[in-house]
Design a protein around this motif. Structure first.
Motif, PDB file in Angstrom:
ATOM      1  N   PHE A 346       0.908  -1.049   0.084  1.00  8.77           N
ATOM      2  CA  PHE A 346       0.069  -0.041   0.007  1.00  8.77           C
ATOM      3  C   PHE A 346       0.816   1.309  -0.115  1.00  8.77           C
ATOM      4  N   VAL A 348       0.719   4.400  -0.483  1.00 11.71           N
ATOM      5  CA  VAL A 348       0.486   5.537   0.230  1.00 11.71           C
ATOM      6  C   VAL A 348       0.155   5.570   1.549  1.00 11.71           C
ATOM      7  N   ARG A 349       0.370   4.445   2.207  1.00 11.87           N
ATOM      8  CA  ARG A 349      -0.080   4.341   3.521  1.00 11.87           C
ATOM      9  C   ARG A 349       1.211   3.914   4.200  1.00 11.87           C
ATOM     10  N   GLU A 353       1.081   0.354   8.788  1.00 14.66           N
ATOM     11  CA  GLU A 353       0.022  -0.128   8.479  1.00 14.66           C
ATOM     12  C   GLU A 353       0.353  -1.273   7.396  1.00 14.66           C
ATOM     13  N   TRP A 360      -4.873  -6.790  11.976  1.00 15.16           N
ATOM     14  CA  TRP A 360      -5.794  -5.661  12.603  1.00 15.16           C
ATOM     15  C   TRP A 360      -6.558  -6.057  13.576  1.00 15.16           C
ATOM     16  N   ARG A 372      -2.548   3.497  17.684  1.00 14.68           N
ATOM     17  CA  ARG A 372      -1.547   3.640  16.681  1.00 14.68           C
ATOM     18  C   ARG A 372      -0.071   3.161  17.469  1.00 14.68           C
ATOM     19  N   ARG A 395       5.373   6.052  10.692  1.00 15.80           N
ATOM     20  CA  ARG A 395       4.457   6.972   9.783  1.00 15.80           C
ATOM     21  C   ARG A 395       5.060   7.051   8.407  1.00 15.80           C
TER      22      ARG A 395
ATOM     23  N   HIS B  43      -3.801   8.115  19.535  1.00 17.39           N
ATOM     24  CA  HIS B  43      -3.592   9.217  18.782  1.00 17.39           C
ATOM     25  C   HIS B  43      -3.510   9.064  17.382  1.00 17.39           C
ATOM     26  N   GLU B  44      -4.610  10.051  16.798  1.00 19.94           N
ATOM     27  CA  GLU B  44      -4.523   9.890  15.080  1.00 19.94           C
ATOM     28  C   GLU B  44      -3.863   8.747  14.689  1.00 19.94           C
ATOM     29  N   ALA B  45      -4.632   7.383  14.948  1.00 20.81           N
ATOM     30  CA  ALA B  45      -4.391   6.208  14.262  1.00 20.81           C
ATOM     31  C   ALA B  45      -4.627   6.042  12.950  1.00 20.81           C
ATOM     32  N   GLY B  46      -5.602   6.925  12.691  1.00 17.95           N
ATOM     33  CA  GLY B  46      -6.286   6.848  11.386  1.00 17.95           C
ATOM     34  C   GLY B  46      -5.617   7.145  10.114  1.00 17.95           C
ATOM     35  N   GLY B  47      -5.947   7.494   9.039  1.00 16.10           N
ATOM     36  CA  GLY B  47      -5.226   7.497   7.878  1.00 16.10           C
ATOM     37  C   GLY B  47      -3.863   8.384   7.990  1.00 16.10           C
ATOM     38  N   ARG B  48      -3.838   9.058   6.948  1.00 15.91           N
ATOM     39  CA  ARG B  48      -2.769   9.649   6.819  1.00 15.91           C
ATOM     40  C   ARG B  48      -2.701  10.755   8.029  1.00 15.91           C
ATOM     41  N   LYS B  49      -1.381  11.059   8.071  1.00 11.88           N
ATOM     42  CA  LYS B  49      -1.228  12.337   8.906  1.00 11.88           C
ATOM     43  C   LYS B  49      -1.826  13.427   8.432  1.00 11.88           C
ATOM     44  N   ARG B  51      -1.293  16.331   6.942  1.00 14.58           N
ATOM     45  CA  ARG B  51      -0.260  17.106   6.660  1.00 14.58           C
ATOM     46  C   ARG B  51      -0.767  18.789   6.730  1.00 14.58           C
ATOM     47  N   ARG B 229      -9.599   1.681   9.083  1.00 11.71           N
ATOM     48  CA  ARG B 229      -8.167   1.256   8.247  1.00 11.71           C
ATOM     49  C   ARG B 229      -8.554   0.499   7.024  1.00 11.71           C
ATOM     50  N   TYR B 232      -9.007   2.703   3.907  1.00  9.47           N
ATOM     51  CA  TYR B 232      -7.940   3.441   3.559  1.00  9.47           C
ATOM     52  C   TYR B 232      -7.076   2.025   2.657  1.00  9.47           C
ATOM     53  N   ALA B 236      -5.901   2.329  -1.148  1.00 12.34           N
ATOM     54  CA  ALA B 236      -4.588   2.425  -1.655  1.00 12.34           C
ATOM     55  C   ALA B 236      -4.087   1.490  -2.581  1.00 12.34           C
ATOM     56  N   GLY B 302      -7.565   7.372  -4.361  1.00 13.52           N
ATOM     57  CA  GLY B 302      -7.817   6.386  -3.500  1.00 13.52           C
ATOM     58  C   GLY B 302      -6.799   6.413  -2.098  1.00 13.52           C
ATOM     59  N   GLY B 303      -7.252   6.015  -0.869  1.00  9.21           N
ATOM     60  CA  GLY B 303      -6.285   5.781   0.094  1.00  9.21           C
ATOM     61  C   GLY B 303      -5.839   7.075   0.826  1.00  9.21           C
ATOM     62  N   ARG B 304      -6.329   8.004   0.450  1.00  5.33           N
ATOM     63  CA  ARG B 304      -6.006   9.211   1.342  1.00  5.33           C
ATOM     64  C   ARG B 304      -7.263  10.024   1.393  1.00  5.33           C
TER      65      ARG B 304
END
Lengths: 498, 360
Positions: A346, A348-349, A353, A360, A372, A395, B43-49, B51, B229, B232, B236, B302-304
């Motif tokens: 993946f 872009v991840r 992850e 998961w 996280r 990350r 903390h912010e475990a989700g997708g992208r940081k 930015r 998750r 995402y 991706a 996709g993915g973001r």
């Protein structure tokens, strides 16, 4: 009477302040094949992109037939007859063979395509190469080797004088490789300068006249091919002496150990038939076969990607009929697929992850909430254990890692999941020599800890370095089984029928 | 060979902490669901940081809009007007949440505008023509939303039609059906004020509280749940997701159902504040929503993407509409502004992809 077609001198190139080529020379001579070697990141592709005009060098000169070419760009490279055949085809799959050969320069009058001239051009160049192809067939329907030939035909009919081939045999069957080499030798007779980029050292000895090795942006070695044996090439590539193809230490599996995986006369239509095999915990079994031999499909079947029409697969002594990857994984099988970019990562991840994706549910609190920090711990663990070279930042985007390190992450994915069986297809394709050795070592260690590992590969050196037992496949059947010290490159090649 | 050996065990003594345990000992059935009782901080475990440059740019854009409209209009910066912006954002945001989830997983739902119109007409018909009680009519509307989601999900995942084409088709079908039900004329709804008219606290409608709750829930779902998750990962790389054991089609199907349920909710809110079921309701709403989602930073590839960005996108569009209305700009210009923003947002996305591929 050979003439130097192309001479690059003192080529330098930096990206973002980091110099990746430190003043490299390269000579490509008409009527000669130059093999260009180097690990990933050594600067091969940057150098080739400079020759084909995609990148402008920061310093250095490029001469064509003794004339210095200033302002080297795609147009001058084209005018100089420099053509590159990329690994990923640059063709138009829905268009015909004839149209592809004339792609970008269709013979036309007043905007109307002259179909007859187009077909004539295609026919003449293909007959020059001694190939018979249906001129009206869409290129997308051809076999990989045929598509590559169309790409070469396009370059030739476009007056190529310097032909650069980037790992042209990566996806070819042995037969197709032989045919390709015949064409390349033909081209050499026609006074064309060939630059041949490859990872496969045996091909170098077979086809090249001269060898040039790049390492870390410098020329590490250059000279006639007769001056190089395998060891010399590898040493030049990695900068230290490498032991030649080495066998793993023999392992003893106690008598009566129940097999982790068993195939009993399994057939998959149009792929392979009547295959029986067994993998016990603690051993690596390699299925060696070229593209089209059925070895890849065999391993895919264990992962639920094909349904056997006959026979039975057993995992830990129970019938195993996964209807897809999810069921196969639940049954304890992980797969490292052959096409990393398309099938495994993946991009872009984050790296974390990418490691955690198959785990998961287990990593999550109550099977639902992912923290996280949990993923970070998984990352930190495998980062250290497998020697993943990255910024040590969970990350970091996966796409920014090198191929070898991405592959380690994909392996880590299954270690994190804890599948007792690991299936791998072409596990080191596109991975450089250094990372390759590390991956082999990890796979051996995993077996040492009781994992059952089934590998499909078309790289016989990989078989020698990895396998406790090797099955040789050809045309959908297992033709030979080799064990321990009988696994040699010679035996494998003989069994596969060349 | 010892069956209980952990495959990663000695490679890593730390594996014995139980991370991969439970999978091997059971003779190879790695149905490991053992929860790793981690004490990690969430903390912010989700997708992208998030930015900063991107979210920051949206915030700056929002601030500039606020300043410009405040300078140009006396009314703009009043409590009532700002609340009005928030209330108006309810329906787009409720729909933008599943739209973001779909875009993150590489899918689209263009049928939402037609879907909302269809829900309003079904609801109005149930109450006014069929004389059902309000709870029954609400149930019928929710069931219709569910059916919309199932239909789209079925066509995309089972039949395998591209989501853009599927939902372009169902958009026209839903819009057409809503006009058929109403025979082209709106059906009045009397007495359904709860969602869009009543203002229980702080002069804010229930719909606003609902959309804020949904937004918060969605932020949490995308950041911290396995389902989030998974979205995402699918976006991706759907092939890799399948080979990692994710049931891609099931997840996408579920997400279309979420979208259908959001359409039901948005349809009920629209019924409430317009007081009628009409085939002309929610015209062009799908474009408004997609624009907001893309403006908010979700990638077409996709993915973001993230809910916070989408919220900013919805608010920016809402403020532009509100500001232009206050300044008595012809409403047609709002379409021009929205269209321009969509193109701008997509250009930024394309530019970002190009930069990413160059550096990679």
């Amino acid at each position: 009477m050979t003439t130097t077609a192309l001479a690059a001198r003192g080529i330098r190139k930096s990206f973002g302040g980091v110099e990746v080529l430190h003043g490299v020379d390269l000579d490509a001579t008409g009527g000669s094949i130059l093999a260009l070697l180097g690990e990933n990141g050594a600067g091969k592709s940057t150098l080739m992109k400079i020759l084909s005009g995609d990148y402008t060098p920061d310093a250095g000169s490029i001469d064509i037939d003794g004339t210095v070419v200033s302002a080297f760009d795609p147009r001058t490279a084209r005018a100089a007859g420099i053509r590159m055949i990329y690994q990923e085809f640059q063709d138009a799959p829905t268009l015909s063979v004839a149209e592809n050969i004339s792609l970008g320069r269709l013979p036309a009058r007043g905007g109307v395509v002259n179909g007859r001239a187009m077909r004539e051009r295609a026919r003449s160049v293909l007959s020059l190469m001694g190939v018979e192809l249906d001129l009206d067939a869409p290129v997308g329907g051809l076999r990989v080797g045929e598509r590559q030939i169309v790409e070469i035909a396009r370059a030739l009919s476009d007056d190529a004088r310097v032909l650069i081939l980037d790992e042209p045999t990566a996806a070819l069957s042995q037969q197709e490789v032989d045919r390709l080499f015949t064409y390349l030798r033909d081209l050499r007779r026609q006074d064309i300068a060939l630059i041949y980029i490859t990872h496969r050292l045996d091909e170098v000895t077979e086809i090249a006249d001269r060898v040039q090795v790049l390492r870390d942006g410098d020329v590490a070695a250059v000279g006639p091919v007769v001056e190089f044996d395998r060891g010399a090439m590898v040493t030049a590539m990695i900068g230290r002496t490498a032991s030649s193809v080495e066998r793993p230490l023999p392992v003893t599996i106690p008598e009566g150990t129940a097999p982790a995986v068993e195939f009993r006369s399994v057939s998959v239509p149009r792929a392979y038939s009547d295959v029986s095999l067994m993998v016990r915990p603690g051993e690596v079994v390699a299925v060696y076969g070229k593209l089209g031999s059925g070895s890849g499909e065999l391993v895919e079947t264990l992962f639920g990607l094909h349904t056997p029409s006959q026979g039975e697969i057993r995992v830990t002594e129970r019938p195993f009929r996964p209807k897809g990857p999810a069921e196969a994984i639940a049954g304890g099988v992980g797969l490292v697929p052959p096409d990393r970019k398309r099938e495994a990562i993946f991009a872009v991840r984050s790296v974390a992850e990418n490691i955690a994706v198959a785990s998961w549910r287990r990593l999550a609190d109550a099977g639902l909430l992912i923290r996280r920090a949990t993923e970070g711990r998984a990352f930190a663990h495998w980062y250290a254990t497998l020697g993943i070279r990255s910024r040590n930042d969970p990350r970091q985007e996966m796409g920014t890692l090198s191929g070898g390190n991405q592959q380690k992450v994909v392996i880590a994915r299954w270690l994190e999941r804890g599948t007792p069986i690991l299936a791998m297809i072409e596990p080191t394709r596109g991975v450089d020599v250094g990372a390759r050795a590390e991956i082999y070592r990890s796979v051996r260690e995993l077996a040492g800890q009781g994992m059952a590992i089934l590998v499909s590969t078309s790289d016989y050196e990989e078989v020698v370095q990895l396998a406790d037992r090797a099955l040789v496949m050809s045309r959908g059947r297992i033709v030979t089984e080799l064990t321990d010290d009988h696994i040699t490159t010679g035996a494998l090649l003989t069994a596969a029928g060349g | 060979m010892n069956q209980e050996t952990n495959p990663g065990g000695t490679l890593s003594s730390d594996l014995t902490t139980g991370r991969a345990s439970g999978s091997l000992g059971a003779g190879g059935t790695a149905t490991a669901l053992t929860s790793d009782a981690s004490l990690g901080v969430s903390h912010e475990a989700g997708g992208r940081k998030l930015r900063f440059p991107e979210t920051g740019a949206l915030l700056i854009f929002l601030a500039v809009l606020l300043i410009v409209f405040a300078l140009l209009s006396d009314v703009f910066l009043t409590y009532d007007n700002l609340i009005n912006v928030l209330v108006t954002a309810s329906v787009p945001m409720i729909l933008a949440v599943p739209a973001t989830m779909l875009l993150i997983s590489g899918q689209f739902d263009l049928s939402i505008g037609g879907g909302v119109a269809l829900i309003t007409t079904i609801f109005a018909w149930s109450i006014t023509n069929a004389q059902f009680s309000t709870p029954v009519a609400v149930l019928i509307a929710v069931a219709a939303g569910l059916a919309i989601g199932v239909l789209n999900g079925f066509l995309v995942t089972v039949v395998g039609i591209n989501a853009l084409i599927t939902t372009l088709g169902t958009l026209a079908i839903f819009r057409g059906l809503s006009l058929i039900i109403t025979e082209g004329l709106p059906i009045q709804i009397n007495g359904f004020n709860a969602l869009g008219i009543d203002r229980p606290f702080l002069n804010i409608t229930w719909s606003t509280y609902i959309f804020i709750a949904i937004t918060l829930l969605a932020i949490f779902v995308l950041r911290s749940t396995v389902y989030g998750r998974t979205l995402y990962a699918i976006g991706a790389n759907p092939v890799a997701a399948r080979l990692a054991g994710i049931r891609v089609n099931n997840i996408i199907f579920i997400t279309f159902i979420v979208s259908g349920l959001a359409v039901a909710l948005a349809g009920l809110i629209t019924s409430s504040y317009t007081g009628q079921g009409s085939g002309q309701n929610a015209l062009g709403l799908e474009l408004q929503v997609i624009t907001a989602v893309i403006l908010g930073g979700a990638s077409l590839a996709g993915g973001r993407g993230a809910i916070l960005g989408t919220l900013l996108g919805v608010l920016i569009l809402g403020i532009i509409n509100n500001g232009l209305t206050l300044l008595n700009v012809q409403s047609f210009w709002q379409d021009v502004a929205r269209g321009s923003l969509l193109i701008l947002a997509v250009s930024i996305d394309v530019l970002r992809l190009r930069l990413a591929s160059r550096s990679g």
